[in-house]
Design a protein around this motif. Structure first.
Motif, PDB file in Angstrom:
ATOM      1  N   VAL A 160       0.863  -1.177   0.000  1.00 57.05           N
ATOM      2  CA  VAL A 160       0.000   0.000   0.000  1.00 57.05           C
ATOM      3  C   VAL A 160       0.901   1.229   0.000  1.00 57.05           C
ATOM      4  N   HIS A 161       0.721   2.057  -1.026  1.00 61.44           N
ATOM      5  CA  HIS A 161       1.513   3.282  -1.155  1.00 61.44           C
ATOM      6  C   HIS A 161       0.780   4.442  -0.487  1.00 61.44           C
ATOM      7  N   ASP A 162       1.500   5.482  -0.157  1.00 63.43           N
ATOM      8  CA  ASP A 162       0.878   6.642   0.500  1.00 63.43           C
ATOM      9  C   ASP A 162       0.154   7.559  -0.475  1.00 63.43           C
ATOM     10  N   ASN A 163       0.148   7.220  -1.766  1.00 65.43           N
ATOM     11  CA  ASN A 163      -0.539   8.049  -2.767  1.00 65.43           C
ATOM     12  C   ASN A 163      -1.923   7.508  -3.137  1.00 65.43           C
ATOM     13  N   GLY A 164      -2.420   6.530  -2.355  1.00 63.26           N
ATOM     14  CA  GLY A 164      -3.742   5.983  -2.629  1.00 63.26           C
ATOM     15  C   GLY A 164      -3.769   4.846  -3.624  1.00 63.26           C
ATOM     16  N   THR A 165      -2.593   4.295  -3.946  1.00 65.32           N
ATOM     17  CA  THR A 165      -2.525   3.157  -4.856  1.00 65.32           C
ATOM     18  C   THR A 165      -1.855   1.976  -4.160  1.00 65.32           C
ATOM     19  N   ALA A 166      -1.952   0.828  -4.799  1.00 63.64           N
ATOM     20  CA  ALA A 166      -1.335  -0.378  -4.256  1.00 63.64           C
ATOM     21  C   ALA A 166      -0.685  -1.187  -5.370  1.00 63.64           C
ATOM     22  N   GLN A 167       0.282  -1.978  -4.966  1.00 67.27           N
ATOM     23  CA  GLN A 167       0.936  -2.952  -5.841  1.00 67.27           C
ATOM     24  C   GLN A 167       0.577  -4.321  -5.287  1.00 67.27           C
ATOM     25  N   VAL A 168       0.188  -5.236  -6.152  1.00 68.53           N
ATOM     26  CA  VAL A 168      -0.206  -6.569  -5.723  1.00 68.53           C
ATOM     27  C   VAL A 168       0.573  -7.599  -6.530  1.00 68.53           C
ATOM     28  N   ALA A 169       1.110  -8.603  -5.836  1.00 67.78           N
ATOM     29  CA  ALA A 169       1.777  -9.725  -6.490  1.00 67.78           C
ATOM     30  C   ALA A 169       1.282 -11.001  -5.823  1.00 67.78           C
ATOM     31  N   ILE A 170       0.640 -11.849  -6.613  1.00 63.99           N
ATOM     32  CA  ILE A 170       0.119 -13.120  -6.114  1.00 63.99           C
ATOM     33  C   ILE A 170       0.664 -14.197  -7.040  1.00 63.99           C
ATOM     34  N   SER A 171       1.382 -15.144  -6.469  1.00 64.03           N
ATOM     35  CA  SER A 171       1.995 -16.163  -7.322  1.00 64.03           C
ATOM     36  C   SER A 171       1.608 -17.565  -6.887  1.00 64.03           C
ATOM     37  N   SER A 172       1.677 -18.459  -7.839  1.00 67.30           N
ATOM     38  CA  SER A 172       1.446 -19.896  -7.639  1.00 67.30           C
ATOM     39  C   SER A 172       0.050 -20.205  -7.123  1.00 67.30           C
ATOM     40  N   VAL A 173      -0.952 -19.569  -7.721  1.00 63.16           N
ATOM     41  CA  VAL A 173      -2.336 -19.835  -7.340  1.00 63.16           C
ATOM     42  C   VAL A 173      -3.059 -20.542  -8.484  1.00 63.16           C
ATOM     43  N   LYS A 174      -4.188 -21.150  -8.152  1.00 62.31           N
ATOM     44  CA  LYS A 174      -4.989 -21.813  -9.179  1.00 62.31           C
ATOM     45  C   LYS A 174      -5.541 -20.757 -10.138  1.00 62.31           C
TER      46      LYS A 174
END
Length: 126
Positions: free
Chosen positions: A91-105
């Protein structure tokens, strides 16, 4: 994407990439075991919060009762030892987010993408 998430995504075959002004960018791909990786960045935390709240509920990543919408800037992560899936949300302080999800169905990635699109579509109409 950050170099850590680039190292995590080992794509073989088709990769879906997107970029939408004001809604972020990302990619989804498959590894050689038929598992999926999804990564996106600069997505409004309100949309991430809505999508992740639907999938996991608030406080799954210790982000607090308000979910990612109200989360303090920082890195929130979870490793599922039974499936080897890894989740990281920054979660960034500018109101955005980065998401990384790996090895899921693949079904799980489809659900997350669908919920994220629904959240972004709702914001477009507000």
């Amino acid at each position: 994407m950050a170099s850590a998430s680039d190292a995590r995504c080992r794509c073989y075959g088709p990769t879906l990439r997107w970029e939408t002004p004001g809604e972020g960018s990302g990619k989804v791909c498959l590894d050689d075991h038929g598992r999926a990786t999804i990564e996106f960045d600069d997505v409004p935390t309100t949309a991430v919060g809505a999508a992740m709240g639907e999938v996991f509920g608030a406080d799954w990543f210790d982000e607090g009762d308000g979910g990612f919408v109200a989360a303090e800037p920082g890195t929130y992560s979870y490793e599922d030892e039974s499936t080897y899936a890894e989740y990281e949300i920054v979660v960034h302080d500018n109101g955005t987010a980065q998401v990384a999800i790996s090895s899921v169905k693949v079904d799980d990635v489809v659900t997350i993408l669908d919920l994220l699109e629904q959240a972004l579509a709702a914001q477009r109409t507000d």
